[in-house]
Scaffold this active site. Sequence first.
Site, PDB file in Angstrom:
ATOM      1  CB  CYS A   1      -0.979  -0.025   1.171  1.00  0.00           C
ATOM      2  SG  CYS A   1      -2.348   1.125   0.961  1.00  0.00           S
TER       3      CYS A   1
ATOM      4  CG  HIS B   1      -3.640  -3.470   3.060  1.00  0.00           C
ATOM      5  ND1 HIS B   1      -2.583  -3.081   3.855  1.00  0.00           N
ATOM      6  CD2 HIS B   1      -4.208  -2.331   2.602  1.00  0.00           C
ATOM      7  CE1 HIS B   1      -2.525  -1.754   3.893  1.00  0.00           C
ATOM      8  NE2 HIS B   1      -3.500  -1.276   3.137  1.00  0.00           N
TER       9      HIS B   1
ATOM     10  CD  GLU C   1      -1.277  -5.973   5.368  1.00  0.00           C
ATOM     11  OE1 GLU C   1      -1.038  -6.229   4.161  1.00  0.00           O
ATOM     12  OE2 GLU C   1      -1.806  -4.899   5.738  1.00  0.00           O
TER      13      GLU C   1
END
Length: 255
Positions: A121, A224, A226
């Site tokens: 990001c 994202h 994660e």
Amino acid sequence: MRGESYMKKPIIGILANVLVTEGGLFPGMTRESVSHDYVQAVIMAGGIPVLLPVISGEENIRGQIEKVDGILLSGGYDINPLKYGEEPYQEIDATFPEIDDHHLMSARIAVELGKPMLGICRGLQVINVAFGGTLYQDLSHFSSNCLKHFQKGQRHVPSHTVELMQDTVLARILGEDAVVTNSFHHQSAKDIAPGFRVNAKAKDGIIEGIEKMDKTFILAVQWHPEMMADKSPEMLPIFRELISAAEKASITAFD
Ligand code: MN
């Protein structure tokens, strides 16, 4: 001892942000901040996460980067547009010069020291700006009819398609022509830094990933992974690739 170091899991430095406490016991106090999702993703992928707090001074920052085998540039605030040669437009959010300076310098030092790097990001935006690229300060500057890139609802939920460019590192890692990702950004890469290429785009043409074209491992995505890794394990290889590149880099450093 070389044999011993070979067995150790690589240490991944996660660049932190600064969070200002608004209420509570110590209003106005700043804290180092990284979402636990990054920590968890690095562990799941076989690395040892450490947090790199925002500090200043080249010598200090170099000291941080020297101690880790690879770095992960996390999400966060908008980058000050002056850093890529633009004046701020209406849509720019709050910017923090000390965070920008730390992150941009960390990225440059990491390349110099041959440390692999993953940007997520804002991390993608930091990498692009650090090496000479620019950003759309707001996606409305790219097109008045963009897709929704700041989704509502839960953070792990995939919301838009990302097409992967053939013969890129990212396409090889994910093993697909396209993936569906979450999306929490109002900016994106505009001019790509020299030496980098686009490896992923949304259907509206917004750049969703970039990578370095030489042997240096620098990979960055605008979504994202994660936040998705727990429920969408197909995102884990992005982190595994960073960790395996960090492992290789640390072995080479001992030769
Ligand atoms: Mn998006």
